[in-house]
Design a protein around this motif. Structure first.
Motif, PDB file in Angstrom:
ATOM      1  N   LEU A  17       0.817  -1.206   0.000  1.00  0.00           N
ATOM      2  CA  LEU A  17       0.000   0.000   0.000  1.00  0.00           C
ATOM      3  C   LEU A  17       0.854   1.261   0.000  1.00  0.00           C
ATOM      4  O   LEU A  17       0.508   2.254  -0.658  1.00  0.00           O
ATOM      5  CB  LEU A  17      -0.931  -0.005   1.220  1.00  0.00           C
ATOM      6  CG  LEU A  17      -2.027  -1.072   1.227  1.00  0.00           C
ATOM      7  CD1 LEU A  17      -2.811  -1.035   2.535  1.00  0.00           C
ATOM      8  CD2 LEU A  17      -2.966  -0.883   0.045  1.00  0.00           C
ATOM      9  N   GLN A  18       1.959   1.225   0.738  1.00  0.00           N
ATOM     10  CA  GLN A  18       2.871   2.373   0.745  1.00  0.00           C
ATOM     11  C   GLN A  18       3.413   2.660  -0.660  1.00  0.00           C
ATOM     12  O   GLN A  18       3.383   3.797  -1.139  1.00  0.00           O
ATOM     13  CB  GLN A  18       4.040   2.099   1.701  1.00  0.00           C
ATOM     14  CG  GLN A  18       3.746   2.343   3.166  1.00  0.00           C
ATOM     15  CD  GLN A  18       3.804   3.823   3.524  1.00  0.00           C
ATOM     16  OE1 GLN A  18       2.849   4.562   3.282  1.00  0.00           O
ATOM     17  NE2 GLN A  18       4.902   4.258   4.107  1.00  0.00           N
ATOM     18  N   LEU A  19       3.899   1.631  -1.324  1.00  0.00           N
ATOM     19  CA  LEU A  19       4.480   1.798  -2.653  1.00  0.00           C
ATOM     20  C   LEU A  19       3.427   2.219  -3.671  1.00  0.00           C
ATOM     21  O   LEU A  19       3.668   3.097  -4.503  1.00  0.00           O
ATOM     22  CB  LEU A  19       5.156   0.500  -3.095  1.00  0.00           C
ATOM     23  CG  LEU A  19       6.425   0.114  -2.307  1.00  0.00           C
ATOM     24  CD1 LEU A  19       6.897  -1.275  -2.689  1.00  0.00           C
ATOM     25  CD2 LEU A  19       7.536   1.137  -2.545  1.00  0.00           C
ATOM     26  N   LEU A  20       2.246   1.602  -3.599  1.00  0.00           N
ATOM     27  CA  LEU A  20       1.182   1.968  -4.536  1.00  0.00           C
ATOM     28  C   LEU A  20       0.694   3.391  -4.286  1.00  0.00           C
ATOM     29  O   LEU A  20       0.456   4.157  -5.241  1.00  0.00           O
ATOM     30  CB  LEU A  20       0.013   0.987  -4.400  1.00  0.00           C
ATOM     31  CG  LEU A  20       0.209  -0.406  -5.004  1.00  0.00           C
ATOM     32  CD1 LEU A  20      -0.995  -1.292  -4.696  1.00  0.00           C
ATOM     33  CD2 LEU A  20       0.418  -0.312  -6.518  1.00  0.00           C
ATOM     34  N   GLY A  21       0.534   3.742  -3.006  1.00  0.00           N
ATOM     35  CA  GLY A  21       0.025   5.065  -2.668  1.00  0.00           C
ATOM     36  C   GLY A  21       0.952   6.184  -3.099  1.00  0.00           C
ATOM     37  O   GLY A  21       0.542   7.096  -3.835  1.00  0.00           O
ATOM     38  N   SER A 125       0.894  19.647   2.233  1.00  0.00           N
ATOM     39  CA  SER A 125       1.635  18.579   2.921  1.00  0.00           C
ATOM     40  C   SER A 125       0.856  18.068   4.119  1.00  0.00           C
ATOM     41  O   SER A 125       0.790  16.862   4.379  1.00  0.00           O
ATOM     42  CB  SER A 125       3.006  19.094   3.370  1.00  0.00           C
ATOM     43  OG  SER A 125       3.777  19.495   2.267  1.00  0.00           O
ATOM     44  N   PHE A 126       0.258  19.013   4.869  1.00  0.00           N
ATOM     45  CA  PHE A 126      -0.547  18.631   6.029  1.00  0.00           C
ATOM     46  C   PHE A 126      -1.701  17.718   5.607  1.00  0.00           C
ATOM     47  O   PHE A 126      -1.998  16.718   6.266  1.00  0.00           O
ATOM     48  CB  PHE A 126      -1.077  19.887   6.727  1.00  0.00           C
ATOM     49  CG  PHE A 126      -1.824  19.619   7.996  1.00  0.00           C
ATOM     50  CD1 PHE A 126      -1.168  19.604   9.215  1.00  0.00           C
ATOM     51  CD2 PHE A 126      -3.202  19.378   7.975  1.00  0.00           C
ATOM     52  CE1 PHE A 126      -1.864  19.346  10.398  1.00  0.00           C
ATOM     53  CE2 PHE A 126      -3.898  19.126   9.150  1.00  0.00           C
ATOM     54  CZ  PHE A 126      -3.222  19.105  10.354  1.00  0.00           C
ATOM     55  N   LEU A 127      -2.364  18.059   4.493  1.00  0.00           N
ATOM     56  CA  LEU A 127      -3.480  17.248   4.004  1.00  0.00           C
ATOM     57  C   LEU A 127      -3.026  15.847   3.610  1.00  0.00           C
ATOM     58  O   LEU A 127      -3.694  14.852   3.932  1.00  0.00           O
ATOM     59  CB  LEU A 127      -4.153  17.931   2.809  1.00  0.00           C
ATOM     60  CG  LEU A 127      -4.987  19.187   3.098  1.00  0.00           C
ATOM     61  CD1 LEU A 127      -5.606  19.710   1.812  1.00  0.00           C
ATOM     62  CD2 LEU A 127      -6.082  18.882   4.117  1.00  0.00           C
ATOM     63  N   TYR A 128      -1.893  15.757   2.895  1.00  0.00           N
ATOM     64  CA  TYR A 128      -1.382  14.437   2.491  1.00  0.00           C
ATOM     65  C   TYR A 128      -1.059  13.578   3.709  1.00  0.00           C
ATOM     66  O   TYR A 128      -1.436  12.399   3.763  1.00  0.00           O
ATOM     67  CB  TYR A 128      -0.133  14.596   1.614  1.00  0.00           C
ATOM     68  CG  TYR A 128      -0.439  14.893   0.168  1.00  0.00           C
ATOM     69  CD1 TYR A 128      -1.284  14.070  -0.566  1.00  0.00           C
ATOM     70  CD2 TYR A 128       0.131  16.001  -0.466  1.00  0.00           C
ATOM     71  CE1 TYR A 128      -1.560  14.348  -1.897  1.00  0.00           C
ATOM     72  CE2 TYR A 128      -0.138  16.288  -1.800  1.00  0.00           C
ATOM     73  CZ  TYR A 128      -0.987  15.457  -2.509  1.00  0.00           C
ATOM     74  OH  TYR A 128      -1.258  15.732  -3.820  1.00  0.00           O
ATOM     75  N   TYR A 129      -0.371  14.153   4.672  1.00  0.00           N
ATOM     76  CA  TYR A 129      -0.008  13.387   5.879  1.00  0.00           C
ATOM     77  C   TYR A 129      -1.254  13.036   6.708  1.00  0.00           C
ATOM     78  O   TYR A 129      -1.343  11.935   7.280  1.00  0.00           O
ATOM     79  CB  TYR A 129       0.983  14.179   6.737  1.00  0.00           C
ATOM     80  CG  TYR A 129       2.392  14.158   6.206  1.00  0.00           C
ATOM     81  CD1 TYR A 129       3.071  12.944   6.058  1.00  0.00           C
ATOM     82  CD2 TYR A 129       3.062  15.334   5.870  1.00  0.00           C
ATOM     83  CE1 TYR A 129       4.377  12.921   5.575  1.00  0.00           C
ATOM     84  CE2 TYR A 129       4.360  15.307   5.381  1.00  0.00           C
ATOM     85  CZ  TYR A 129       5.009  14.100   5.237  1.00  0.00           C
ATOM     86  OH  TYR A 129       6.309  14.066   4.754  1.00  0.00           O
ATOM     87  N   ALA A 130      -2.203  13.978   6.779  1.00  0.00           N
ATOM     88  CA  ALA A 130      -3.434  13.700   7.522  1.00  0.00           C
ATOM     89  C   ALA A 130      -4.191  12.539   6.882  1.00  0.00           C
ATOM     90  O   ALA A 130      -4.731  11.664   7.584  1.00  0.00           O
ATOM     91  CB  ALA A 130      -4.312  14.944   7.578  1.00  0.00           C
ATOM     92  N   PHE A 131      -4.236  12.529   5.553  1.00  0.00           N
ATOM     93  CA  PHE A 131      -4.917  11.439   4.852  1.00  0.00           C
ATOM     94  C   PHE A 131      -4.213  10.109   5.116  1.00  0.00           C
ATOM     95  O   PHE A 131      -4.861   9.081   5.337  1.00  0.00           O
ATOM     96  CB  PHE A 131      -4.952  11.745   3.356  1.00  0.00           C
ATOM     97  CG  PHE A 131      -5.725  10.735   2.562  1.00  0.00           C
ATOM     98  CD1 PHE A 131      -7.088  10.582   2.742  1.00  0.00           C
ATOM     99  CD2 PHE A 131      -5.088   9.934   1.622  1.00  0.00           C
ATOM    100  CE1 PHE A 131      -7.806   9.640   2.009  1.00  0.00           C
ATOM    101  CE2 PHE A 131      -5.790   8.988   0.889  1.00  0.00           C
ATOM    102  CZ  PHE A 131      -7.159   8.845   1.080  1.00  0.00           C
ATOM    103  N   TRP A 132      -2.874  10.133   5.126  1.00  0.00           N
ATOM    104  CA  TRP A 132      -2.114   8.898   5.417  1.00  0.00           C
ATOM    105  C   TRP A 132      -2.396   8.426   6.844  1.00  0.00           C
ATOM    106  O   TRP A 132      -2.625   7.234   7.077  1.00  0.00           O
ATOM    107  CB  TRP A 132      -0.616   9.158   5.240  1.00  0.00           C
ATOM    108  CG  TRP A 132       0.219   7.933   5.499  1.00  0.00           C
ATOM    109  CD1 TRP A 132       0.595   6.983   4.604  1.00  0.00           C
ATOM    110  CD2 TRP A 132       0.781   7.533   6.760  1.00  0.00           C
ATOM    111  NE1 TRP A 132       1.354   6.001   5.209  1.00  0.00           N
ATOM    112  CE2 TRP A 132       1.471   6.318   6.545  1.00  0.00           C
ATOM    113  CE3 TRP A 132       0.766   8.075   8.045  1.00  0.00           C
ATOM    114  CZ2 TRP A 132       2.146   5.653   7.558  1.00  0.00           C
ATOM    115  CZ3 TRP A 132       1.430   7.403   9.061  1.00  0.00           C
ATOM    116  CH2 TRP A 132       2.103   6.205   8.822  1.00  0.00           C
TER     117      TRP A 132
END
Length: 357
Positions: A17-21, A125-132
């Motif tokens: 999932l990490q690699l695909l995401g 960046s905050f949005l990407y990390y929050a989604f993760w």
């Protein structure tokens, strides 16, 4: 056959999932950049490196979360620490973007150092990390919840099997006790009784690993048992069946009705000089549930019932626990005196049982 390792499967799924995401993140950025203004090889690699930084930073954050037991924290503390971590990751990410652009020669000081651009980069960046974080926390809690359900179901299955195993020696003892008196007095009746015991034991062994069985099979065993008891009690035992046809479309826990009837014989009728009555009524309710009522002569002493409940777990309390494990709140059980001459046991069982897997 290869050994199944749940932990290894979860690790493999995490990395997939990490690699695909983050690979998808790089692909989407490259795709839209190429549509708008074209993209050079240097810019392409800059996007790939940025995606790699997201992957590395989120993996490092996962290590922090696991190492410091974030999932064991209270909800308020977890929320505060998550927000602080998101802010810290966003700041580090913006600095990383500047360094990446600087390394690949794509940095534009007049544009990239503007307050608005920096603020937008921080927010994105905050949005990407929050989604993760949201996905990672959600996966963790769902995985733990699923494991908890499986663990609880397995424990319930073990308890249920233990309860069923308690019934077999109890049932065998009572059946042999019924035929013992006939061996010298009436050998022919003793032979007939032994045949019925054999049928009942065969049924008991066949049903041992089943959680529920057809009502018809259970009723057949009960009839064998009562026929056996009728040999022993002779005219002192009267048996009445009032079973609706719809009852045969249900399944019930094995040995459940047998246990209730046996309880009525042992604690009720056998204590009465003149014997008594066993009446079995079964009907279907309005909401597709089976109602079973066993009425026996006798009187329920609350003190003796309490001692039985706190004892080895046979009979009434055994039945309560099995119903609770299989059906939860969908089933009901009650036992009470009807005047001073009869004891009534009532059970309600839903048509769709709760499955333990």
């Amino acid at each position: 056959m290869a050994n199944f390792n749940p932990r290894m499967n979860r690790v493999r799924l995490y990395w997939m999932l990490q690699l695909l995401g983050w690979g998808g993140f790089a692909f989407v950025n490259i795709f839209f950049a190429s549509l708008s203004q074209g993209i050079s090889a240097v810019q392409l690699w800059a996007f790939v490196v940025l995606a790699a930084f997201y992957l590395i930073s989120t993996h490092a954050m996962r290590h922090v979360v696991k190492s410091y037991g974030w999932f064991k924290m209270g909800i308020f503390r977890l929320l505060v620490q998550t927000i602080l971590a998101l802010l810290a990751l966003s700041v580090v990410n913006v600095l990383a973007q500047i360094l990446i652009n600087l390394a690949f020669g794509t940095l534009n000081p007049n544009e990239d150092f503007r307050s608005l651009v920096i603020a937008v980069n921080l927010f994105v960046s905050f949005l990407y990390y929050a989604f993760w974080f949201l996905l990672y926390f959600l996966f963790h809690f769902l995985d733990n919840y699923n494991n908890s359900l499986k663990y609880e179901a397995k424990i319930n299955e073990i308890r249920l099997n233990h309860l069923k195993s308690q019934l077999n020696p109890h049932f065998i003892f009572n059946a042999l006790n019924s035929v013992r008196a006939l061996v010298d007095e009436d050998p022919e009746k003793a032979k007939s009784a032994i045949t019925r015991i054999s049928n009942m034991l065969r049924f008991s062994l066949m049903m041992d690993k089943k959680q529920v069985i057809d009502f018809a099979d259970e009723l057949s065993t009960v009839k064998d048992y009562l026929a056996l008891e009728s040999i022993r009690f002779e005219e002192r035992l009267e048996v009445i069946y009032q079973v609706e046809e719809e009852a045969f479309g249900y399944k019930i826990p094995p040995m459940m009705l047998q246990t209730i009837v046996e309880n009525g014989i042992k604690h009720g009728i056998s204590n009465l000089v003149k014997g008594g009555l066993i009446e079995i009524k079964c009907r279907e309710g309005l909401q597709e549930e089976l109602y079973i009522q066993v009425k026996n002569s006798g009187y329920l002493n609350p003190n003796s019932f309490k001692s039985q409940k706190e004892g080895a777990g046979h009979g009434i309390e055994n039945t309560r626990q099995r119903l609770k494990l299989l059906y939860g709140d969908q089933a009901s059980f009650r036992i009470f005196n009807s005047g001073n001459q009869f004891v009534i046991t009532e059970i309600k069982i839903p048509k769709q049982r709760v499955t333990l897997e």
